[in-house]
Design an enzyme around this catalytic site. Structure first.
Site, PDB file in Angstrom:
ATOM      1  N   GLU A  35       0.850  -1.191   0.000  1.00  0.00           N
ATOM      2  CA  GLU A  35       0.000   0.000   0.000  1.00  0.00           C
ATOM      3  C   GLU A  35       0.884   1.238   0.000  1.00  0.00           C
ATOM      4  O   GLU A  35       1.754   1.375   0.848  1.00  0.00           O
ATOM      5  CB  GLU A  35      -0.927   0.009   1.210  1.00  0.00           C
ATOM      6  CG  GLU A  35      -1.820   1.243   1.323  1.00  0.00           C
ATOM      7  CD  GLU A  35      -2.656   1.502   0.081  1.00  0.00           C
ATOM      8  OE1 GLU A  35      -2.470   2.558  -0.543  1.00  0.00           O
ATOM      9  OE2 GLU A  35      -3.475   0.626  -0.259  1.00  0.00           O
ATOM     10  N   GLU A 205     -27.860  14.197 -15.861  1.00  0.00           N
ATOM     11  CA  GLU A 205     -27.676  12.785 -16.210  1.00  0.00           C
ATOM     12  C   GLU A 205     -27.852  12.593 -17.709  1.00  0.00           C
ATOM     13  O   GLU A 205     -28.845  13.035 -18.287  1.00  0.00           O
ATOM     14  CB  GLU A 205     -28.663  11.918 -15.426  1.00  0.00           C
ATOM     15  CG  GLU A 205     -28.745  10.473 -15.860  1.00  0.00           C
ATOM     16  CD  GLU A 205     -27.403   9.750 -15.828  1.00  0.00           C
ATOM     17  OE1 GLU A 205     -27.057   9.109 -16.830  1.00  0.00           O
ATOM     18  OE2 GLU A 205     -26.701   9.841 -14.793  1.00  0.00           O
ATOM     19  N   MET A 321     -18.951  -2.633  -8.984  1.00  0.00           N
ATOM     20  CA  MET A 321     -17.873  -2.042  -8.184  1.00  0.00           C
ATOM     21  C   MET A 321     -18.410  -1.743  -6.795  1.00  0.00           C
ATOM     22  O   MET A 321     -18.804  -0.632  -6.478  1.00  0.00           O
ATOM     23  CB  MET A 321     -17.340  -0.787  -8.869  1.00  0.00           C
ATOM     24  CG  MET A 321     -16.544  -1.067 -10.127  1.00  0.00           C
ATOM     25  SD  MET A 321     -15.845   0.431 -10.847  1.00  0.00           S
ATOM     26  CE  MET A 321     -14.744  -0.279 -12.086  1.00  0.00           C
ATOM     27  N   HIS A 324     -18.355  -4.667  -0.725  1.00  0.00           N
ATOM     28  CA  HIS A 324     -18.698  -5.972  -0.156  1.00  0.00           C
ATOM     29  C   HIS A 324     -18.517  -7.093  -1.168  1.00  0.00           C
ATOM     30  O   HIS A 324     -18.222  -8.227  -0.792  1.00  0.00           O
ATOM     31  CB  HIS A 324     -20.106  -5.980   0.442  1.00  0.00           C
ATOM     32  CG  HIS A 324     -21.149  -5.307  -0.380  1.00  0.00           C
ATOM     33  ND1 HIS A 324     -21.256  -3.939  -0.482  1.00  0.00           N
ATOM     34  CD2 HIS A 324     -22.157  -5.805  -1.132  1.00  0.00           C
ATOM     35  CE1 HIS A 324     -22.281  -3.631  -1.259  1.00  0.00           C
ATOM     36  NE2 HIS A 324     -22.843  -4.745  -1.674  1.00  0.00           N
ATOM     37  N   HIS A 447     -43.026  -7.822  15.494  1.00  0.00           N
ATOM     38  CA  HIS A 447     -43.938  -6.670  15.355  1.00  0.00           C
ATOM     39  C   HIS A 447     -43.721  -5.714  16.522  1.00  0.00           C
ATOM     40  O   HIS A 447     -43.599  -6.155  17.667  1.00  0.00           O
ATOM     41  CB  HIS A 447     -45.385  -7.151  15.361  1.00  0.00           C
ATOM     42  CG  HIS A 447     -46.391  -6.038  15.368  1.00  0.00           C
ATOM     43  ND1 HIS A 447     -46.691  -5.299  14.246  1.00  0.00           N
ATOM     44  CD2 HIS A 447     -47.141  -5.519  16.387  1.00  0.00           C
ATOM     45  CE1 HIS A 447     -47.590  -4.386  14.553  1.00  0.00           C
ATOM     46  NE2 HIS A 447     -47.884  -4.500  15.859  1.00  0.00           N
TER      47      HIS A 447
END
Length: 468
Positions: A35, A205, A321, A324, A447
């Protein structure tokens, strides 16, 4: 050449990389992670998922204090924004998370090779650090370098006036106006942060709807909700240029299909048209690793490339992408390296938009099922009919379940509403285990909870919801 030989060197310490390193170490592999940044965690923990969610939560609380507490009988005086404190909370959250990974590396005896990694040969990784370059031998190499923001012709990012998600997390003051280029997840989330704090946000957009990868009904509903909150939208529109002029940015627009130009002024322009895999400078061409036309690394079922001993996961390979997704791939890849079996059901990976309310999806959309010619049944239940949602005064949105018309197997689920990102986990598990909508409907739900809307949507697949 270092005299240390590793079983695995991971290049990149984002969610996929650091999780793969930890799982490999748990399985007894001598592991190192390369890294170059000053902290571990990659884009997600440093300038992505984690800091953006910190600002989203903080800005939600600010907006709630302004507009959402009176209905609960809570009266407050003058509301003031302390942006420095908000940014300080965000920075602390990032520090706590990145420090946590460093602790996990030490706990699992993972070496952090500080510098920029590149593959110099099969089984050899060079790390270019502050004190020069050193090469390490390894049996396996895992590319987990993630992705970076995509650029757009005619726009130069300076991270001050024209920003990517990185710059949008560090603004020193609340801008009066912001143009967001791109109606996807990143643009809507960060646009929401600043809109809540007082910015006039306009989303541009290119396509004819926001959230183009999600179910069409989710896209339409989210646009209506966000518009009601004050966000403006220019759909089927493209930005042809954005240039810093004085203390603002001059933006030129035109219809996506072409046409006359339109001018806009904004204090800040956020470029959020997507991300591209980070594969440059890794030496992949030197060892012959194959890429596709989008510069993504091609891998087999065990995440190995065409070059034996070199693997890849996460944003650098085809697929969604998502942090998780990368984490799950990292675990499976490490387990397969250690001789175990592995499994990922890509239809059971949820996606979440952390606006408020949230939007979440897992499995197939209605559009995908129609295109594939798959007959399906739909069950839908509104949060306006859910007791807990009424108590929370959070009644916008719905749960929708799509089930196979013949087998009743759950094929997809889509939620707009409070805590949708948490609720979707139940339906991701349903898809993972091949559950039917009847299985979900016959599972007892506590509930009063928001998850009762899931049960009711499952009942609605069979035309028998109780509360509508």
């Amino acid at each position: 050449m270092s005299n240390v030989t590793y079983d695995l060197i991971v290049i990149g310490s984002g969610p996929g990389g650091y999780v793969a390193a930890i799982r490999a170490a748990q399985l007894g592999l001598k592991t190192a992670c390369v890294e170059s940044s000053a902290t571990l965690g990659g884009t997600c923990l440093n300038v992505g998922c984690i800091p953006s969610k910190a600002l989203l939560v903080s800005s939600e609380k600010f907006a709630e204090a302004q507009h959402g507490l009176a209905v609960h009988g809570v009266r407050v005086g003058t509301i003031a924004l302390d942006l420095n404190a908000m940014m300080g909370h965000k920075s602390k959250v990032v520090k706590d998370n990145t420090s946590g990974i460093e602790y996990l590396f030490k706990k699992n005896k993972i070496d952090w090779l500080k510098g920029k990694g590149r593959i110099v040969a099969v089984g050899q990784v060079a790390v270019d650090g502050a004190n020069g370059s050193e090469t390490y031998a390894t049996k396996n190499i895992l590319i987990a370098t993630g992705s970076e923001s995509m650029s757009l012709a005619g726009i130069t990012v300076d991270e001050k006036r024209i920003v990517t998600s990185t710059g949008a997390l560090e603004l020193a003051s609340v801008p009066k106006s912001m143009v967001v280029i791109g109606g996807g997840v990143i643009g809507l989330e960060l646009g929401s942060v600043w809109q809540r704090l007082g910015t006039k946000v306009t989303v541009v957009e290119f396509l004819d709807r926001i959230l183009p990868g999600m179910d069409g009904e989710v896209s339409k509903t989210m646009q209506k909700i966000l518009a009601k909150q004050g966000m403006e939208f220019k759909l089927s529109t493209k930005v042809t240029s954005a240039k810093v002029e004085g203390n603002g940015v001059a933006v030129t627009l035109e219809a996506a299909a072409g046409g006359s130009a339109e001018k806009m002024q904004a204090d800040i322009v956020l470029l959020a048209i997507g991300r591209r895999p980070y594969t440059e400078g890794l030496g992949l061409d030197k060892v012959g690793v194959k890429l596709d036309e989008r510069k993504r690394v091609l891998v087999g079922h065990n995440f190995e490339t065409n070059v034996k001993g070199i693997f890849a996961i996460g944003d650098v390979i085809p697929g969604a992408m998502l942090a998780h997704k990368a984490e799950d791939e990292g675990v499976v890849c490490a387990e397969m390296m250690a001789g175990q079996s592995g499994h990922i059901n890509y239809d059971a990976i949820p996606g979440v938009v952390y606006t408020w309310p949230e939007a979440a999806s897992v499995g197939k959309t209605e559009e995908e099922l129609k295109k594939a010619g798959i007959a399906y049944k739909t069950g839908k239940f509104p949060f306006s009919a859910n007791g807990r949602a009424r108590a929370m005064a959070e009644t916008e949105g719905f749960v929708k379940i799509l089930a196979d018309a013949t087998t009743d197997r759950v094929l997809g689920a889509h939620i707009v509403g409070a805590d949708a990102g948490t609720i979707i986990a139940e339906l991701a598990m349903a898809i993972e285990f091949g559950a039917s909508s009847e299985d979900v409907a016959r599972t007892c739900h506590a509930h009063p909870t928001l998850n009762e809307a899931v049960k009711e949507a499952a009942l609605a697949v069979d035309g028998r919801p109780i509360h509508i």
